[in-house]
Design a protein around this motif. Structure first.
Motif, PDB file in Angstrom:
ATOM      1  N   GLN A  93      32.396  -0.737  -8.920  1.00  0.00           N
ATOM      2  CA  GLN A  93      33.223  -0.349 -10.073  1.00  0.00           C
ATOM      3  C   GLN A  93      32.346   0.148 -11.224  1.00  0.00           C
ATOM      4  O   GLN A  93      32.707   1.101 -11.903  1.00  0.00           O
ATOM      5  N   PHE A  94      31.173  -0.477 -11.440  1.00  0.00           N
ATOM      6  CA  PHE A  94      30.276   0.013 -12.487  1.00  0.00           C
ATOM      7  C   PHE A  94      29.925   1.478 -12.232  1.00  0.00           C
ATOM      8  O   PHE A  94      29.942   2.309 -13.149  1.00  0.00           O
ATOM      9  N   ASP A  95      29.583   1.793 -10.973  1.00  0.00           N
ATOM     10  CA  ASP A  95      29.193   3.165 -10.629  1.00  0.00           C
ATOM     11  C   ASP A  95      30.364   4.127 -10.820  1.00  0.00           C
ATOM     12  O   ASP A  95      30.186   5.252 -11.318  1.00  0.00           O
ATOM     13  N   GLU A  96      31.560   3.681 -10.452  1.00  0.00           N
ATOM     14  CA  GLU A  96      32.740   4.545 -10.591  1.00  0.00           C
ATOM     15  C   GLU A  96      33.052   4.803 -12.066  1.00  0.00           C
ATOM     16  O   GLU A  96      33.372   5.935 -12.464  1.00  0.00           O
ATOM     17  N   ILE A  97      32.943   3.755 -12.886  1.00  0.00           N
ATOM     18  CA  ILE A  97      33.177   3.920 -14.323  1.00  0.00           C
ATOM     19  C   ILE A  97      32.178   4.912 -14.909  1.00  0.00           C
ATOM     20  O   ILE A  97      32.551   5.863 -15.599  1.00  0.00           O
ATOM     21  N   ALA A  98      30.899   4.692 -14.629  1.00  0.00           N
ATOM     22  CA  ALA A  98      29.859   5.555 -15.192  1.00  0.00           C
ATOM     23  C   ALA A  98      29.979   6.984 -14.680  1.00  0.00           C
ATOM     24  O   ALA A  98      29.797   7.944 -15.444  1.00  0.00           O
ATOM     25  N   GLY A  99      30.292   7.144 -13.402  1.00  0.00           N
ATOM     26  CA  GLY A  99      30.420   8.487 -12.840  1.00  0.00           C
ATOM     27  C   GLY A  99      31.563   9.273 -13.444  1.00  0.00           C
ATOM     28  O   GLY A  99      31.416  10.457 -13.788  1.00  0.00           O
ATOM     29  N   THR A 100      32.711   8.626 -13.596  1.00  0.00           N
ATOM     30  CA  THR A 100      33.862   9.309 -14.189  1.00  0.00           C
ATOM     31  C   THR A 100      33.603   9.627 -15.654  1.00  0.00           C
ATOM     32  O   THR A 100      33.931  10.719 -16.142  1.00  0.00           O
TER      33      THR A 100
END
Length: 466
Positions: free
Chosen positions: A446-453
């Motif tokens: 989820q951290f990666d998804e938040i940062a990517g978006t």
């Protein structure tokens, strides 16, 4: 006469019918009604883990935990529903007025056991604003019982404490306060702990001294013997996750003690794990007399809040004839209390508070590369509670005019982030920020998804500005 339709057949069925019914009947909170004449109203229908799904089947990562509240995520409805159903079968309702019921007693003991040393008593409310109102009232009555007439409160600039009239009076956001003036007298506001635009070269010790001098000046200018309470969040939400400098809360505690003022920690957001401890007061050694809480107390599975009360504050109310002349019909509602107890059981069983403490550095490290973007000036926060401050140009940290900020946040970022499947808050209370505060079960995925978006959408925003 034909029989009345059942609830299932009477309710609108299709997404379009739901949206039309909402336009006709549902008054949304903090929303411009005309906005949804221009774009479809989001209607969220399901939740699982850290994710939500709307009535059209689109999936979103909830990086705001509802409103900084859904600590355990969205997958515990069945277990918590069973606790609620058992309570409904046993006792669906009774008050906490001159009587009590088992769940309120159990929950009060449980919460007091998690609270910082010296906090022994719990007064239940329906939510956070009611907890703030209760704190101000008990502070006034505490001083009255001791033979003093103190009624004023001191809060911080840009801080948000709720929208009921007393809580709004303490809120340090003029745009929210002005439409409802005159408010409850009298509240003073002092500088918050935002360091982003402080002078270059200022040490943390100098910043702390500056803040404490400002607070002492406000106390003295108000008249120390008229000030009942100082109320501060451990990490201030509005304005964007302002953390305290070293020595700040120790200095605040000393000033309150010197002038005989009660110190209230507003932990409506920061309580129950958001900062990697059960309470932010414990993490920052605030030693408050009062703590307000809500949100994470039930992970928003029920509407419940609480005012936590220190033994020193409680003592005058134990005298013959003394009474806290304040009450709330649904404060400590049996079903809400049962849900809160089950929520705390889940937080403990799954080590969720410990998970935040263990993962907070990884979360920050995942967000930190966003500082490379020309539109991002600052990353601040702790635990699972962060904000990115947006700027015109990160080389100079030039900020936006009110018109530019409104266009960036309301006309582009809010809608675009939602369209990209990420729920967070593009907020203009203070300088423009994006607030990030996912459920406390979030992992590196989820951290990666938040940062990517965020990188994708903020890059688009920077391109628009250019």
């Amino acid at each position: 006469m034909s029989p009345a339709p059942s609830a299932s057949t009477a309710l609108p069925a299709t997404p379009g019918e739901l949206r039309r019914s909402a336009q006709d009947h549902l008054w949304l909170h903090f929303s411009e009604r005309a906005e949804f004449e221009q774009r479809p109203l989001p209607v969220i229908a399901r939740g699982e883990g850290c994710y939500l799904e709307d009535v059209d089947g689109k999936r979103y990562l909830d990086a705001l935990a509802g409103l900084f509240a859904v600590q355990i995520g969205y997958s515990h409805g069945e277990e918590i529903g069973e606790a609620a159903a058992a309570q409904l079968r046993e006792l669906p309702y009774y008050t906490n007025w001159n009587a009590a019921h088992p769940r309120a007693i159990e929950l009060a003991e449980t919460v007091a056991g998690l609270a910082p040393d010296g906090i022994e008593h719990v007064f239940f409310t329906s939510g956070g604003a009611e907890a703030v109102e209760s704190a101000w009232k008990i502070a006034r009555e505490y001083h009255a019982l001791r033979g003093e007439r103190r009624w004023k409160a001191i809060g911080r600039d840009v801080a948000y404490h709720g929208t009921s009239l007393g809580a709004l009076s303490i809120t340090g956001l003029p745009d929210l306060r002005t439409p409802f003036e005159p408010l409850v007298p009298q509240v003073g506001h002092v500088r918050n702990t935002n360091r982003f635009r402080r002078p270059a070269g200022e040490t943390e010790e100098q910043f702390t001294a500056f803040l404490l001098d400002d607070l002492e000046h406000r106390i003295e200018s108000e008249g120390p013997d008229t000030v009942a309470m100082v109320i501060l969040e451990p990490v201030q939400n509005a304005g964007g996750a302002f953390t305290p400098p070293a020595g700040y809360f120790a200095g605040v505690r000393e000033l309150c003690d010197r002038y005989g003022i009660l110190l209230c920690a507003d932990e409506v957001i920061t309580g129950f794990g958001r900062l990697g401890d059960w309470f932010g007061s414990s993490r920052y050694d605030i030693r408050p007399d009062l703590i307000t809480s809500a949100k994470g107390l039930s992970s928003a599975y029920a509407s419940i809040g609480a005012l936590l009360i220190g033994q020193r504050v409680a003592e005058p109310f134990t005298r013959p004839g003394a009474s806290f002349t304040h009450g709330i019909t649904f404060g400590g509602h049996p079903v809400a209390a049962a849900i809160a107890l089950k929520n705390i059981e889940i937080l403990r069983r799954e080590r969720i508070v410990e998970h935040v403490a263990e993962q907070q550095d990884a979360f920050r490290a995942t967000l930190a590369p966003l500082l490379d973007l020309p539109i991002v000036g600052d990353l601040r926060g702790t635990g699972f509670f962060y904000a990115l401050e947006l700027v015109k140009d990160s080389a100079t940290n030039a900020t936006f005019s009110d018109e530019e900020s409104h266009a960036l946040l309301h006309e582009f970022l809010s809608g675009r982030l939602f369209e990209a499947g990420l729920i967070c808050r593009a907020d203009d209370r203070g300088e423009p920020v994006v607030q990030i505060s996912p459920p406390l079960i979030a992992e590196q995925q989820q951290f990666d998804e938040i940062a990517g978006t965020l990188r994708t959408v903020l890059t688009e925003a920077a391109d628009r500005l250019a």
